[in-house]
Design a protein around this motif. Sequence first.
Motif, PDB file in Angstrom:
ATOM      1  N   ASP A 312       0.716  -1.004   0.034  1.00  0.00           N
ATOM      2  CA  ASP A 312       0.148  -0.199  -0.087  1.00  0.00           C
ATOM      3  C   ASP A 312       0.752   1.179  -0.172  1.00  0.00           C
ATOM      4  OD1 ASP A 312      -2.253  -1.611   0.083  1.00  0.00           O
ATOM      5  OD2 ASP A 312      -2.400  -1.447   2.124  1.00  0.00           O
ATOM      6  N   ARG A 313       2.124   1.230   0.371  1.00  0.00           N
ATOM      7  CA  ARG A 313       3.016   2.324   0.437  1.00  0.00           C
ATOM      8  C   ARG A 313       3.753   2.658  -0.847  1.00  0.00           C
ATOM      9  NH1 ARG A 313       7.152   2.199   5.563  1.00  0.00           N
ATOM     10  NH2 ARG A 313       5.633   2.500   7.111  1.00  0.00           N
ATOM     11  N   LEU A 314       3.282   1.782  -1.866  1.00  0.00           N
ATOM     12  CA  LEU A 314       3.977   1.979  -3.146  1.00  0.00           C
ATOM     13  C   LEU A 314       3.388   3.424  -3.944  1.00  0.00           C
ATOM     14  CD1 LEU A 314       4.217  -1.657  -4.580  1.00  0.00           C
ATOM     15  CD2 LEU A 314       5.978  -0.158  -3.443  1.00  0.00           C
ATOM     16  N   ARG A 315       2.196   3.139  -3.808  1.00  0.00           N
ATOM     17  CA  ARG A 315       1.617   4.626  -4.521  1.00  0.00           C
ATOM     18  C   ARG A 315       2.243   5.951  -4.014  1.00  0.00           C
ATOM     19  NH1 ARG A 315      -4.663   5.036  -4.496  1.00  0.00           N
ATOM     20  NH2 ARG A 315      -4.407   4.343  -2.261  1.00  0.00           N
ATOM     21  N   PHE A 316       2.580   6.102  -2.625  1.00  0.00           N
ATOM     22  CA  PHE A 316       3.175   7.201  -2.027  1.00  0.00           C
ATOM     23  C   PHE A 316       4.702   7.298  -2.248  1.00  0.00           C
ATOM     24  CE2 PHE A 316       5.621   8.923   1.327  1.00  0.00           C
ATOM     25  CZ  PHE A 316       5.201  10.027   1.744  1.00  0.00           C
ATOM     26  N   VAL A 317       5.410   6.230  -2.504  1.00  0.00           N
ATOM     27  CA  VAL A 317       6.791   6.190  -3.018  1.00  0.00           C
ATOM     28  C   VAL A 317       6.863   6.563  -4.403  1.00  0.00           C
ATOM     29  CG1 VAL A 317       8.817   4.487  -3.449  1.00  0.00           C
ATOM     30  CG2 VAL A 317       7.425   4.346  -1.260  1.00  0.00           C
ATOM     31  N   ALA A 318       6.051   6.097  -5.241  1.00  0.00           N
ATOM     32  CA  ALA A 318       6.011   6.481  -6.523  1.00  0.00           C
ATOM     33  C   ALA A 318       5.923   7.982  -6.743  1.00  0.00           C
ATOM     34  CB  ALA A 318       4.877   5.804  -7.328  1.00  0.00           C
ATOM     35  N   GLU A 319       4.846   8.348  -5.883  1.00  0.00           N
ATOM     36  CA  GLU A 319       4.475   9.989  -6.090  1.00  0.00           C
ATOM     37  C   GLU A 319       5.717  10.932  -5.340  1.00  0.00           C
ATOM     38  OE1 GLU A 319       1.867  12.891  -7.004  1.00  0.00           O
ATOM     39  OE2 GLU A 319       1.067  10.868  -6.600  1.00  0.00           O
ATOM     40  N   ARG A 320       6.359  10.267  -4.531  1.00  0.00           N
ATOM     41  CA  ARG A 320       7.396  11.494  -3.793  1.00  0.00           C
ATOM     42  C   ARG A 320       8.831  10.918  -4.523  1.00  0.00           C
ATOM     43  NH1 ARG A 320       5.393  13.645   0.930  1.00  0.00           N
ATOM     44  NH2 ARG A 320       7.404  14.723   1.247  1.00  0.00           N
ATOM     45  N   ALA A 321       8.919   9.741  -5.138  1.00  0.00           N
ATOM     46  CA  ALA A 321      10.351   9.587  -6.020  1.00  0.00           C
ATOM     47  C   ALA A 321      10.747  10.761  -6.572  1.00  0.00           C
ATOM     48  CB  ALA A 321      10.244   8.243  -6.621  1.00  0.00           C
ATOM     49  N   GLU A 322       9.799  11.369  -7.601  1.00  0.00           N
ATOM     50  CA  GLU A 322      10.200  12.627  -8.610  1.00  0.00           C
ATOM     51  C   GLU A 322      10.891  13.835  -7.851  1.00  0.00           C
ATOM     52  OE1 GLU A 322       9.875  12.409 -12.005  1.00  0.00           O
ATOM     53  OE2 GLU A 322       9.668  10.393 -11.383  1.00  0.00           O
ATOM     54  N   PHE A 323      10.184  13.891  -6.397  1.00  0.00           N
ATOM     55  CA  PHE A 323      10.946  15.046  -5.747  1.00  0.00           C
ATOM     56  C   PHE A 323      12.349  14.700  -5.396  1.00  0.00           C
ATOM     57  CE2 PHE A 323       6.137  15.552  -5.067  1.00  0.00           C
ATOM     58  CZ  PHE A 323       5.996  16.710  -5.707  1.00  0.00           C
ATOM     59  N   GLY A 324      12.370  13.414  -4.804  1.00  0.00           N
ATOM     60  CA  GLY A 324      13.614  13.053  -4.409  1.00  0.00           C
ATOM     61  C   GLY A 324      14.610  13.055  -5.388  1.00  0.00           C
ATOM     62  N   GLU A 325      14.279  12.635  -6.627  1.00  0.00           N
ATOM     63  CA  GLU A 325      15.308  12.809  -7.954  1.00  0.00           C
ATOM     64  C   GLU A 325      15.399  14.257  -8.189  1.00  0.00           C
ATOM     65  OE1 GLU A 325      12.947   9.976 -10.333  1.00  0.00           O
ATOM     66  OE2 GLU A 325      14.520   8.312  -9.765  1.00  0.00           O
ATOM     67  N   ARG A 326      14.910  15.144  -7.768  1.00  0.00           N
ATOM     68  CA  ARG A 326      14.915  16.335  -8.138  1.00  0.00           C
ATOM     69  C   ARG A 326      14.432  16.425  -9.626  1.00  0.00           C
ATOM     70  NH1 ARG A 326      15.715  15.756  -3.640  1.00  0.00           N
ATOM     71  NH2 ARG A 326      17.410  16.794  -2.366  1.00  0.00           N
ATOM     72  N   ARG A 327      13.285  15.885 -10.122  1.00  0.00           N
ATOM     73  CA  ARG A 327      12.861  15.727 -11.537  1.00  0.00           C
ATOM     74  C   ARG A 327      11.433  16.216 -11.487  1.00  0.00           C
ATOM     75  NH1 ARG A 327      14.756   9.551 -13.398  1.00  0.00           N
ATOM     76  NH2 ARG A 327      17.048   9.686 -12.852  1.00  0.00           N
ATOM     77  N   GLU A 328      10.866  16.770 -10.492  1.00  0.00           N
ATOM     78  CA  GLU A 328       9.597  17.430 -10.563  1.00  0.00           C
ATOM     79  C   GLU A 328       9.652  18.702  -9.733  1.00  0.00           C
ATOM     80  OE1 GLU A 328       4.776  16.513 -10.305  1.00  0.00           O
ATOM     81  OE2 GLU A 328       6.232  15.272  -9.146  1.00  0.00           O
ATOM     82  N   ALA A 329       9.096  19.738 -10.158  1.00  0.00           N
ATOM     83  CA  ALA A 329       8.792  21.058  -9.648  1.00  0.00           C
ATOM     84  C   ALA A 329       7.490  21.277  -9.542  1.00  0.00           C
ATOM     85  CB  ALA A 329       9.614  22.005 -10.176  1.00  0.00           C
ATOM     86  N   ILE A 330       6.789  21.732  -8.482  1.00  0.00           N
ATOM     87  CA  ILE A 330       5.442  22.161  -8.298  1.00  0.00           C
ATOM     88  C   ILE A 330       5.440  23.825  -8.193  1.00  0.00           C
ATOM     89  CG2 ILE A 330       3.674  21.911  -6.943  1.00  0.00           C
ATOM     90  CD1 ILE A 330       4.182  19.150  -6.128  1.00  0.00           C
TER      91      ILE A 330
END
Length: 503
Positions: A312-330
């Motif tokens: 059940d944590r995978l959805r959260f992990v996938a969501e936040r991985a982009e931020f950890g990789e510095r590949r998504e800005a909001i």
Amino acid sequence: MYCNYLVQILTARVYDVAKESPLEIAPNLSLRLNNKLLLKREDMQSVFSFKLRGAYNKMANLSPEELALGVIAASAGNHAQGVALAANRLGTRAIIVMPITTPDVKVNAVKARGGEVVLHGDTYDDAYDYARQLATEKGLTFIHPFDDPHVIAGQGTIGMEILRQYQQPIHAIFVAIGGGGLISGIAAYIKELRPDIKIIGVEPVDADAMSQSLKAGYRVRLSHVGLFADGVAVREVGEETFRLCQQYVDEIILVDTDDTCAAIKDVFEDTRSILEPAGALAIAGAKAYIEREQVTNKTLVAVACGANMNFDRLRFVAERAEFGERREAIYAVTIPEKPGSLRKFCECLGKRNLTEFSYRIADEKEAHIFVGIQIQNRADAAKMAAGFENCGFKIIDLTDDELTKLHLRHMVGGRSILAHHELLYRFEFPERPGALMKFVGSMSPNWNISMFHYRNNGADYGRIVVGMQVPPNEMAEWQAFLDTLGYCYWDENKNPAYKLFLG
């Protein structure tokens, strides 16, 4: 009491239950980091973590009388499985006290290996205190998860294997720290034989008991710990592990949740295995170290210490991985509330990939857009923000705002008294750069977008929902737009959820 850890590790009884785990290169990550990163695959043990080494070594050294009475342990999950497996192999009873926050996958795994599970408390420390109480009441032997020489020696066999498996120069070994048993055992062995190799611990920023303790010079007890990396959620490190870390550990690096999620994704892309958060800490720490020190062409080892991931944590992990990789800005972007503004925004965006777009009409003069955009690094994010400002748009960078990442991004919307003649449609289109611009560019300039939501989920097809204000006398043109757009669409105007919350 003096303990010769080199001898203890060399004679540790672990291989009745553990295997010598592979030391594998992470090819994609190594290429990206410009260093050779080797993963010590403790996630491939039968209990999917290193913990069975120390648990079995401790229990194998108990007297027959102690084994006959049974054992008890407190654990967030991985130590529990090691104790349950060891008890099963040695023919004794095992009671495991686990925090009520423990993922079901770990609870069920302990039960499957014959352990008797007792859920108690919100944290490991709550479970620990209760387990100690039960041990006294029932005459059971307590198997400590980290602060015991036999446990430390069992975990130290990982260091022994690393030096045997890779005999060329190693710059540093990165190890996750909870109570400190794993890094203490590895460090005690490595530093005796190869003192030139750096031993670097990695902790979450919200569970940094060892880091604070080493800085203070005494064991610091945290008032609370973060639970995301539940395998290392320990308020106070052990006496013996603290002593060994003072003696042998070179430094500790702290990483946040986003960094950890990105590391989980990195390992998946290289191995197709999914580490749990605690299991990925060492990889996150290695990445942070490389970025900080700007080292290149070095060999580094990261211990992938566990893979008991709650699905059940995978959805959260996938969501936040982009931020950890510095590949998504909001960003929150303000544009004029008039037809054509969104097209101008898309033109300013250029060929960059949108990852998310949410909007609901709320003001007659200004529109506030919630937008996620794919970036290369944080410098790229600042450059993009400046570009939007040059286009005349007001912008707020929300990339590092926790409230936004956790909650607000899912709450943009609501009813609006300005949504006159609103039509609601869902669209599905091939996920490629420019697809959104094609959609916006095909619309009549007389139509106003009153609501919009899009999120890139990594699939082949993108999905958006759009509220469009179309005058009643232009419905024929609207239908022609739908027919010629070439995207699959669904009319949602009669959807009861729309009428309840948005219409």
